[in-house]
Design a protein around this motif. Structure first.
Motif, PDB file in Angstrom:
ATOM      1  N   ASN A  22      30.357  39.787  -4.034  1.00 63.79           N
ATOM      2  CA  ASN A  22      30.289  40.273  -2.639  1.00 63.79           C
ATOM      3  C   ASN A  22      31.430  39.474  -1.648  1.00 63.79           C
ATOM      4  O   ASN A  22      31.826  40.371  -0.958  1.00 63.79           O
ATOM      5  N   ILE A 160      32.961  43.764  -5.524  1.00 64.64           N
ATOM      6  CA  ILE A 160      32.149  44.551  -5.531  1.00 64.64           C
ATOM      7  C   ILE A 160      32.660  45.773  -4.439  1.00 64.64           C
ATOM      8  O   ILE A 160      32.478  46.985  -4.838  1.00 64.64           O
ATOM      9  N   ALA A 161      33.047  45.434  -3.323  1.00 68.85           N
ATOM     10  CA  ALA A 161      33.562  46.310  -2.287  1.00 68.85           C
ATOM     11  C   ALA A 161      34.395  47.293  -2.794  1.00 68.85           C
ATOM     12  O   ALA A 161      34.631  48.327  -2.122  1.00 68.85           O
ATOM     13  N   LYS A 162      35.190  46.967  -3.755  1.00 65.15           N
ATOM     14  CA  LYS A 162      36.242  47.625  -4.099  1.00 65.15           C
ATOM     15  C   LYS A 162      36.276  48.599  -5.253  1.00 65.15           C
ATOM     16  O   LYS A 162      36.991  49.499  -5.790  1.00 65.15           O
ATOM     17  N   LEU A 163      35.017  48.492  -5.948  1.00 66.68           N
ATOM     18  CA  LEU A 163      34.943  49.170  -7.225  1.00 66.68           C
ATOM     19  C   LEU A 163      34.067  50.636  -6.874  1.00 66.68           C
ATOM     20  O   LEU A 163      33.545  50.959  -6.172  1.00 66.68           O
ATOM     21  N   SER A 164      34.682  51.408  -7.590  1.00 64.50           N
ATOM     22  CA  SER A 164      34.129  52.787  -7.868  1.00 64.50           C
ATOM     23  C   SER A 164      32.894  53.041  -8.762  1.00 64.50           C
ATOM     24  O   SER A 164      32.960  51.811  -9.621  1.00 64.50           O
ATOM     25  N   GLY A 165      32.040  53.763  -8.774  1.00 63.43           N
ATOM     26  CA  GLY A 165      31.031  53.961  -9.787  1.00 63.43           C
ATOM     27  C   GLY A 165      31.427  53.926 -11.049  1.00 63.43           C
ATOM     28  O   GLY A 165      31.128  53.476 -12.265  1.00 63.43           O
ATOM     29  N   SER A 166      32.588  54.722 -11.114  1.00 62.48           N
ATOM     30  CA  SER A 166      33.055  54.971 -12.663  1.00 62.48           C
ATOM     31  C   SER A 166      33.755  53.887 -13.234  1.00 62.48           C
ATOM     32  O   SER A 166      33.794  53.601 -14.236  1.00 62.48           O
ATOM     33  N   MET A 168      33.130  50.869 -12.273  1.00 61.63           N
ATOM     34  CA  MET A 168      32.133  49.815 -12.729  1.00 61.63           C
ATOM     35  C   MET A 168      31.356  50.140 -14.140  1.00 61.63           C
ATOM     36  O   MET A 168      31.223  49.322 -15.279  1.00 61.63           O
ATOM     37  N   MET A 169      31.312  51.292 -14.148  1.00 59.12           N
ATOM     38  CA  MET A 169      30.634  51.864 -15.602  1.00 59.12           C
ATOM     39  C   MET A 169      31.549  51.479 -17.041  1.00 59.12           C
ATOM     40  O   MET A 169      31.153  51.046 -17.807  1.00 59.12           O
ATOM     41  N   ASP A 170      32.726  51.743 -16.636  1.00 58.51           N
ATOM     42  CA  ASP A 170      33.885  51.372 -17.753  1.00 58.51           C
ATOM     43  C   ASP A 170      33.917  49.934 -18.102  1.00 58.51           C
ATOM     44  O   ASP A 170      34.149  49.285 -18.974  1.00 58.51           O
ATOM     45  N   LEU A 172      31.573  47.675 -17.282  1.00 58.06           N
ATOM     46  CA  LEU A 172      30.422  47.187 -18.211  1.00 58.06           C
ATOM     47  C   LEU A 172      30.435  47.341 -19.368  1.00 58.06           C
ATOM     48  O   LEU A 172      29.795  46.449 -20.322  1.00 58.06           O
ATOM     49  N   VAL A 180      25.877  39.409 -11.867  1.00 66.20           N
ATOM     50  CA  VAL A 180      25.724  40.256 -10.778  1.00 66.20           C
ATOM     51  C   VAL A 180      24.809  39.351  -9.920  1.00 66.20           C
ATOM     52  O   VAL A 180      23.663  38.934 -10.526  1.00 66.20           O
ATOM     53  N   VAL A 208      41.060  58.514 -16.701  1.00 65.59           N
ATOM     54  CA  VAL A 208      40.939  57.138 -16.742  1.00 65.59           C
ATOM     55  C   VAL A 208      40.857  56.693 -15.414  1.00 65.59           C
ATOM     56  O   VAL A 208      41.724  56.835 -14.544  1.00 65.59           O
TER      57      VAL A 208
END
Lengths: 208, 543
Positions: A22, A160-166, A168-170, A172, A180, A208
């Motif tokens: 963070n 974390i503040a700059k990540l999108s959900g998609s 992050m999933m990629d 991971l 985390v 992508v």
């Protein structure tokens, strides 16, 4: 060879860590002991940093009690800025040259008598404009094998503040370990490289 | 259930191995679900809409969806509508309003799929509810995949929006707590300023009386004097904590002698020490060993607070011991008292704001329970730390640990008090607080100034036009026209610019800079310090 830990967790089976933070303060709280442990064990660390943070990063290491100049002179500490690592291909990310850079760095460290190389990369550059996200994800998937075979720790640091959900999933899917909230965990969402690369290959370019 | 799901033994907490049976749909579904669990890590600092967006992005990355549409009541009264079509956020709904309306209007059981033509394509759609109460909403998911949603799809979506619902509620609670906290800080700041206004004339009147009586006050007025000074300290603490929590405290950074600082702090506490017949002893570093980098005023405040606490809580005739010593690259100053000590259970929270007041006997001794919170904040602003050791019934030792300066260049202490200088100049005082105005006028009249007073900008300008005062003291918070604007008007209407002194409750560097920009020569904060006023007036005379 001596073992090693990240955030108090011994890394024994997997070595590629996706670390979400963070703040810079949180990041240094976790990573400074990681660097210090490496230097205490005579290992080499390679830091891939934002050029804007170059001096501040060295200062953080020094404030933590590391003899930065002496470590650099002894080749035990190497700090590369993005333009000499991830973005060495004229400001663009080129996965093959980055993989080569990583392999060469590891081999050189071993040849120079260091028992291990620890790599920590500030990944903020992926949020710069026009980055080849497919190439980045492919690199993250491909590098796993090299890290696994050589028991080579590498920590990819994301804000974390700059990540999108998609995104992050990629991410991971491409890292077998996550960090985390200061805790290292094996990542059940991790997708083996071949499967991930196949998925990336079939994705339309704009997806992508 | 056993007929639907394989036995749980297939679920492992470890990273899947290449040789494991990963290709089964069930294993993939489980893996996707487990991946969702990392999502809340992204929610820190995001609002409800941000959480929803992240959740939708995670869902679309995992499932074969064409669209996600939500109507969620994040902030009353209107729902927030989010639309993602083919993995892209769309802001407007105009392009397919008709199709979307049909999607929304279709009444089906929650989670039951129905077919709908949207943008000319036949999609399988499901609707699910998100949360309840204040953040309730509905979300539609559409896919062109035959058989959507499978049980695994549905489980994934339900898990995702359940997580999102919890996150939204948490974010909302967090935002409300932050809002309440900001309101509290603002209230404390206003309260502090409002309390200062009446305090200023009271304290000034007492000073005038003492001045008239050769430094003496009758017994009853001494009580008022002590209590108003005590009240003034409480107000200062209130204002300080409000400034500290809003990050508005900026320290000067100069080499400061801790021995001088401690001498000033002891001087500040002498009336209380004498009143309670305490004995104070000290064992300090040599003068040239006692320098730190910091803000002298704030350092004095730190040790005054600690000494006052020690004196206040200890029964009459107690002993206080101050020691200072080097410890590595730090100087440690210990203040030990023989008071009642602090219960072990209270020690961890003794520096928390308000905690002390609530949990200890401090209420019976007066105080707001913020003095130690102020101390802690100020010490930390000096890159130091403060700690306490105590055994109940055996006194307490508060230790302030400050870093040594990078360089040590002792500087002689400057004379602090400017002697009062008599003057026969014309001086205009403008303040809408009539009591404060009269008290200041009385004080300055005693030292020979020809005093003019005004409670409004208009009356002030009349005086300026008629008498061309050589010194003007202006309250900044005036009705109708601010002190800044009035200063500009005065400069326009005078042949020779008068010496302008700003009088305000705001004393930050930015406030002082603003005063200078409007032509003020000096900036004084309320309650007015006679030392600083005398210094400013001496400067006016020399100009």
């Amino acid at each position: 060879m001596t073992g090693f830990t990240l955030a108090g967790t011994p890394l024994t089976e997997h070595f590629h860590v996706c670390a979400f933070f963070n703040s810079k303060a949180d990041e240094y709280d976790v990573l400074l002991p990681f660097y210090a442990e490496a230097h205490g064990q005579g290992e080499k660390t390679l830091h891939l940093v934002n050029p804007e943070n170059f001096n501040a990063h060295k200062q953080k290491l020094a404030d933590f009690g590391m003899p930065v100049d002496a470590l650099e002179q002894a080749g035990q500490l190497e700090i590369q800025t993005w333009e000499h690592s991830y973005l060495a291909a004229e400001g663009k990310f080129e996965r093959n040259s980055m993989l080569t850079n990583l392999i060469d760095s590891r081999n050189a460290a071993i040849e120079n008598g260091f028992p291990r190389l620890r790599v920590v990369g500030d990944m903020d550059w992926v949020f710069l404009q026009d980055m080849d996200l497919r190439g980045i994800l492919s690199y993250e998937a491909e590098v796993n094998e090299f890290l696994m075979v050589n028991k080579q720790p590498a920590v990819c640091v994301y804000d974390i503040a700059k990540l999108s959900g998609s995104m992050m999933m990629d991410l991971l899917r491409t890292h077998p370990l996550t960090l985390v909230n200061g805790v290292v965990q094996e990542n059940p969402f991790y997708t083996p490289a071949l499967e991930m690369l196949e998925e990336l290959r079939t994705r339309s370019p704009e997806y992508v | 259930m056993d007929g639907i799901f394989p036995p749980l033994k297939l679920v492992t907490a470890s990273v899947p191995k290449p040789e494991a049976d990963l290709n089964s749909d069930f294993a993939k579904s489980l893996r996707d679900l487990m991946g969702l669990m990392a999502l809340p890590g992204l929610w820190i600092g995001r609002d409800g809409q941000g959480i929803l967006q992240l959740t939708f992005e995670a869902i679309e990355r995992t499932l074969p969806l064409r669209f996600i549409y939500s109507q969620v009541l994040l902030e009353a009264p209107s729902p927030v509508n989010l639309l993602m079509w083919d993995r892209r956020w769309e802001s407007g709904e105009q392009a397919w309003a008709q199709g979307l309306q049909a999607v929304v209007d279709t009444q089906v059981f929650e989670g039951k799929p129905y077919e709908q033509i949207v943008r000319g394509e036949k999609l399988n759609i499901i609707r699910l509810s998100l949360g309840y109460g204040a953040s309730a909403g509905k979300i539609w998911f559409g896919s062109d995949q035959p058989g959507f949603p499978t049980i695994a799809n549905l489980a994934f979506i339900r898990a995702a929006i359940t997580l999102a619902g919890t996150g939204i509620l948490t974010a909302k609670a967090h935002q409300e707590a932050e809002r309440a906290n900001r309101a509290k800080d603002e209230f404390m700041a206003i309260l502090g300023h409002e309390l200062r206004n009446p305090l200023a004339p009271i304290m000034m009147s007492l000073d005038i009386m003492r001045f008239k009586n050769n430094g003496e006050l009758p017994k009853e007025l001494n009580v008022i004097d002590r209590q108003s000074k005590h009240l003034s300290r409480l107000v200062d603490d209130l204002l300080d904590i409000s400034r500290i929590t809003s990050g508005k405290v900026h320290l000067k950074s100069e080499l400061v002698s801790l021995n001088d600082v401690l001498a000033r702090a002891i001087e500040n506490c002498t009336p209380l020490l004498n009143e309670k017949r305490h004995h104070l002893s000290k064992s300090l570093l040599a003068d040239d060993q006692s320098y730190v980098q910091g803000d002298e005023y704030r350092l004095i405040q730190i040790f005054t607070n600690l000494l006052n606490n020690a004196a206040k809580f200890m029964g009459a005739g107690g002993a206080i011991v101050i020691t200072s010593r080097r410890s590595g690259n730090f100087i440690e100053i210990d203040i030990h008292d023989q008071g009642p000590g602090i219960a072990a259970a209270l020690l961890p929270t003794v520096f928390n704001m308000f905690e002390q007041g609530r949990q200890t006997l401090e209420r019976s001794k007066g105080g707001l329970g913020i003095g130690l919170a102020v101390v802690k904040s100020l010490v930390e602003l000096h890159q130091g730390r403060v700690q306490v050791e105590s055994v109940e019934g055996q006194g307490a030792t508060f230790s302030v640990i400050l870093p040594l300066p990078a360089q040590r260049i002792p500087t002689p202490s400057a004379a602090r008090v400017t002697p009062l200088q008599r003057s026969e100049r014309t001086l205009l005082i403008v303040d809408d607080n009539e009591d404060a105005l009269l008290a200041l006028a009385a004080y300055l009249g005693l030292i020979g100034y020809h005093i003019l007073t005004a409670t409004t900008p208009e009356a002030a300008l009349q005086h300026v036009a008629k008498s061309q005062p050589e010194v003007v003291i202006l309250d900044i918070g005036l009705p109708g026209m601010s002190g800044y604007e009035l200063a500009q008007e005065i400069q326009l209407r005078t042949r020779v610019k008068p010496y302008l002194i700003a009088l305000t409750g705001y004393g930050q560097e930015s406030d002082k800079l603003k005063s200078r920009q409007y032509g003020f020569d000096a900036h004084l904060t309320k309650p007015i310090s006679f030392d600083l006023l005398n210094t400013a007036l001496a400067q006016a005379v020399s100009d």
